[in-house]
Design a protein around this motif. Sequence first.
Motif, PDB file in Angstrom:
ATOM      1  N   HIS A 173      -3.754 -17.558   3.536  1.00 31.24           N
ATOM      2  CA  HIS A 173      -5.001 -16.844   3.297  1.00 31.24           C
ATOM      3  C   HIS A 173      -4.787 -15.351   3.427  1.00 31.24           C
ATOM      4  O   HIS A 173      -3.773 -14.892   3.937  1.00 31.24           O
ATOM      5  CB  HIS A 173      -6.062 -17.299   4.303  1.00 31.24           C
ATOM      6  N   HIS A 174      -5.770 -14.596   2.963  1.00 28.65           N
ATOM      7  CA  HIS A 174      -5.792 -13.142   3.094  1.00 28.65           C
ATOM      8  C   HIS A 174      -4.717 -12.454   2.261  1.00 28.65           C
ATOM      9  O   HIS A 174      -3.966 -11.628   2.748  1.00 28.65           O
ATOM     10  CB  HIS A 174      -5.709 -12.716   4.559  1.00 28.65           C
ATOM     11  N   ALA A 175      -4.659 -12.801   0.991  1.00 28.87           N
ATOM     12  CA  ALA A 175      -3.800 -12.105   0.032  1.00 28.87           C
ATOM     13  C   ALA A 175      -4.686 -11.166  -0.787  1.00 28.87           C
ATOM     14  O   ALA A 175      -5.791 -11.536  -1.177  1.00 28.87           O
ATOM     15  CB  ALA A 175      -3.101 -13.104  -0.884  1.00 28.87           C
ATOM     16  N   TRP A 176      -4.201  -9.947  -1.021  1.00 24.52           N
ATOM     17  CA  TRP A 176      -4.943  -8.975  -1.804  1.00 24.52           C
ATOM     18  C   TRP A 176      -4.102  -8.497  -2.964  1.00 24.52           C
ATOM     19  O   TRP A 176      -2.926  -8.190  -2.796  1.00 24.52           O
ATOM     20  CB  TRP A 176      -5.323  -7.763  -0.957  1.00 24.52           C
ATOM     21  N   VAL A 177      -4.732  -8.415  -4.127  1.00 26.37           N
ATOM     22  CA  VAL A 177      -4.104  -7.804  -5.291  1.00 26.37           C
ATOM     23  C   VAL A 177      -4.848  -6.488  -5.509  1.00 26.37           C
ATOM     24  O   VAL A 177      -6.075  -6.462  -5.577  1.00 26.37           O
ATOM     25  CB  VAL A 177      -4.227  -8.700  -6.536  1.00 26.37           C
ATOM     26  N   ARG A 178      -4.096  -5.425  -5.577  1.00 23.55           N
ATOM     27  CA  ARG A 178      -4.725  -4.119  -5.762  1.00 23.55           C
ATOM     28  C   ARG A 178      -4.025  -3.352  -6.866  1.00 23.55           C
ATOM     29  O   ARG A 178      -2.838  -3.556  -7.135  1.00 23.55           O
ATOM     30  CB  ARG A 178      -4.709  -3.332  -4.456  1.00 23.55           C
ATOM     31  N   SER A 179      -4.777  -2.478  -7.499  1.00 28.89           N
ATOM     32  CA  SER A 179      -4.227  -1.625  -8.542  1.00 28.89           C
ATOM     33  C   SER A 179      -3.524  -0.446  -7.894  1.00 28.89           C
ATOM     34  O   SER A 179      -4.011   0.132  -6.933  1.00 28.89           O
ATOM     35  CB  SER A 179      -5.358  -1.123  -9.445  1.00 28.89           C
ATOM     36  N   ASN A 180      -2.379  -0.112  -8.443  1.00 28.17           N
ATOM     37  CA  ASN A 180      -1.619   1.037  -7.958  1.00 28.17           C
ATOM     38  C   ASN A 180      -1.470   2.050  -9.094  1.00 28.17           C
ATOM     39  O   ASN A 180      -0.402   2.549  -9.353  1.00 28.17           O
ATOM     40  CB  ASN A 180      -0.256   0.574  -7.433  1.00 28.17           C
ATOM     41  N   GLY A 181      -2.541   2.278  -9.771  1.00 33.87           N
ATOM     42  CA  GLY A 181      -2.497   3.224 -10.887  1.00 33.87           C
ATOM     43  C   GLY A 181      -2.725   2.514 -12.206  1.00 33.87           C
ATOM     44  O   GLY A 181      -3.302   1.446 -12.272  1.00 33.87           O
ATOM     45  N   LYS A 182      -2.224   3.124 -13.289  1.00 37.12           N
ATOM     46  CA  LYS A 182      -2.434   2.567 -14.629  1.00 37.12           C
ATOM     47  C   LYS A 182      -1.704   1.246 -14.793  1.00 37.12           C
ATOM     48  O   LYS A 182      -0.682   1.194 -14.931  1.00 37.12           O
ATOM     49  CB  LYS A 182      -1.867   3.533 -15.676  1.00 37.12           C
ATOM     50  N   TYR A 194       4.930  -7.629  -3.372  1.00 34.42           N
ATOM     51  CA  TYR A 194       5.391  -7.619  -4.755  1.00 34.42           C
ATOM     52  C   TYR A 194       4.627  -6.581  -5.570  1.00 34.42           C
ATOM     53  O   TYR A 194       3.427  -6.398  -5.387  1.00 34.42           O
ATOM     54  CB  TYR A 194       5.173  -9.007  -5.378  1.00 34.42           C
ATOM     55  N   ARG A 195       5.362  -5.908  -6.477  1.00 32.49           N
ATOM     56  CA  ARG A 195       4.768  -4.986  -7.448  1.00 32.49           C
ATOM     57  C   ARG A 195       5.030  -5.516  -8.845  1.00 32.49           C
ATOM     58  O   ARG A 195       6.103  -6.047  -9.124  1.00 32.49           O
ATOM     59  CB  ARG A 195       5.405  -3.605  -7.343  1.00 32.49           C
ATOM     60  N   GLU A 196       4.037  -5.311  -9.701  1.00 32.80           N
ATOM     61  CA  GLU A 196       4.192  -5.769 -11.083  1.00 32.80           C
ATOM     62  C   GLU A 196       3.519  -4.768 -12.012  1.00 32.80           C
ATOM     63  O   GLU A 196       2.395  -4.331 -11.748  1.00 32.80           O
ATOM     64  CB  GLU A 196       3.557  -7.155 -11.236  1.00 32.80           C
ATOM     65  N   ALA A 197       4.200  -4.418 -13.099  1.00 34.82           N
ATOM     66  CA  ALA A 197       3.646  -3.517 -14.104  1.00 34.82           C
ATOM     67  C   ALA A 197       3.082  -4.338 -15.253  1.00 34.82           C
ATOM     68  O   ALA A 197       3.626  -5.377 -15.612  1.00 34.82           O
ATOM     69  CB  ALA A 197       4.719  -2.565 -14.611  1.00 34.82           C
ATOM     70  N   GLY A 198       1.973  -3.863 -15.786  1.00 35.34           N
ATOM     71  CA  GLY A 198       1.371  -4.559 -16.927  1.00 35.34           C
ATOM     72  C   GLY A 198       0.525  -5.739 -16.481  1.00 35.34           C
ATOM     73  O   GLY A 198      -0.444  -5.579 -15.766  1.00 35.34           O
ATOM     74  N   SER A 199       0.923  -6.907 -16.889  1.00 31.22           N
ATOM     75  CA  SER A 199       0.151  -8.103 -16.546  1.00 31.22           C
ATOM     76  C   SER A 199       0.337  -8.444 -15.073  1.00 31.22           C
ATOM     77  O   SER A 199       1.185  -7.885 -14.387  1.00 31.22           O
ATOM     78  CB  SER A 199       0.610  -9.288 -17.391  1.00 31.22           C
ATOM     79  N   ARG A 200      -0.460  -9.371 -14.598  1.00 29.07           N
ATOM     80  CA  ARG A 200      -0.323  -9.852 -13.224  1.00 29.07           C
ATOM     81  C   ARG A 200       0.159 -11.304 -13.250  1.00 29.07           C
ATOM     82  O   ARG A 200      -0.190 -12.099 -12.398  1.00 29.07           O
ATOM     83  CB  ARG A 200      -1.656  -9.752 -12.494  1.00 29.07           C
ATOM     84  N   LYS A 201       0.990 -11.621 -14.215  1.00 28.80           N
ATOM     85  CA  LYS A 201       1.439 -12.997 -14.408  1.00 28.80           C
ATOM     86  C   LYS A 201       2.197 -13.535 -13.185  1.00 28.80           C
ATOM     87  O   LYS A 201       1.898 -14.610 -12.675  1.00 28.80           O
ATOM     88  CB  LYS A 201       2.308 -13.086 -15.661  1.00 28.80           C
ATOM     89  N   VAL A 202       3.174 -12.801 -12.707  1.00 31.84           N
ATOM     90  CA  VAL A 202       3.965 -13.247 -11.556  1.00 31.84           C
ATOM     91  C   VAL A 202       3.102 -13.241 -10.299  1.00 31.84           C
ATOM     92  O   VAL A 202       3.120 -14.189  -9.511  1.00 31.84           O
ATOM     93  CB  VAL A 202       5.233 -12.381 -11.366  1.00 31.84           C
ATOM     94  N   ILE A 203       2.322 -12.177 -10.112  1.00 29.08           N
ATOM     95  CA  ILE A 203       1.436 -12.112  -8.954  1.00 29.08           C
ATOM     96  C   ILE A 203       0.467 -13.290  -8.961  1.00 29.08           C
ATOM     97  O   ILE A 203       0.198 -13.886  -7.915  1.00 29.08           O
ATOM     98  CB  ILE A 203       0.700 -10.754  -8.897  1.00 29.08           C
ATOM     99  N   ASP A 240      -0.403  -0.903 -12.978  1.00 30.10           N
ATOM    100  CA  ASP A 240       0.532  -1.313 -11.928  1.00 30.10           C
ATOM    101  C   ASP A 240      -0.255  -2.078 -10.876  1.00 30.10           C
ATOM    102  O   ASP A 240      -1.336  -1.652 -10.465  1.00 30.10           O
ATOM    103  CB  ASP A 240       1.207  -0.105 -11.272  1.00 30.10           C
ATOM    104  N   TRP A 241       0.316  -3.188 -10.418  1.00 30.73           N
ATOM    105  CA  TRP A 241      -0.377  -4.074  -9.486  1.00 30.73           C
ATOM    106  C   TRP A 241       0.487  -4.354  -8.275  1.00 30.73           C
ATOM    107  O   TRP A 241       1.711  -4.404  -8.381  1.00 30.73           O
ATOM    108  CB  TRP A 241      -0.736  -5.389 -10.177  1.00 30.73           C
ATOM    109  N   GLU A 242      -0.160  -4.523  -7.130  1.00 28.86           N
ATOM    110  CA  GLU A 242       0.553  -4.822  -5.894  1.00 28.86           C
ATOM    111  C   GLU A 242      -0.087  -6.019  -5.216  1.00 28.86           C
ATOM    112  O   GLU A 242      -1.306  -6.151  -5.194  1.00 28.86           O
ATOM    113  CB  GLU A 242       0.498  -3.631  -4.937  1.00 28.86           C
TER     114      GLU A 242
END
Length: 141
Positions: free
Chosen positions: A109-118, A87-96, A120-122
């Motif tokens: 287990h083993h879920a990662w949230v990473r920044s994909n720029g300004k 999943y990708r999300e712009a702005g907040s990480r509410k859905v993530i 943007d979250w993955e």
Amino acid sequence: MDWTVYTDNHTHPSGSYSVEFVAHYRRDGGLDLFAYEPEGSCPELEDGRVDENHIFLARLESERELDAAVEAVMARLGEGYELALFYREAGSRKVIGKICTHLQKHGAHHAWVRSNGKEDWELVIRRKDFPIAAEVVSSNV
């Protein structure tokens, strides 16, 4: 697990995996390879469970065998244990955040949230956990 058969030293494989591996050095020589995973995280390996965190996988003669032994375990586990973008999300990480909470409640287990720029979250998870995450929202990638 009988900790008296081990020295105070341990090592990890050189690669990065969606399963945590640790090899403990034995007092009588060699190493024992374990998956360091909570109960239920790797159902395919549960037969080797020795305590709440360790799943015995193999006895190794030397540290040189470690990476090949880990690669063999990962091959046996298959594609379900590959990490993939869910999943990708712009702005907040509410859905993530909702997805991560849902995954935790269901033992994934083993879920990662990473920044994909300004702003943007993955969310990257194991492929086997896609159906659990999809109970919250469908993948958008």
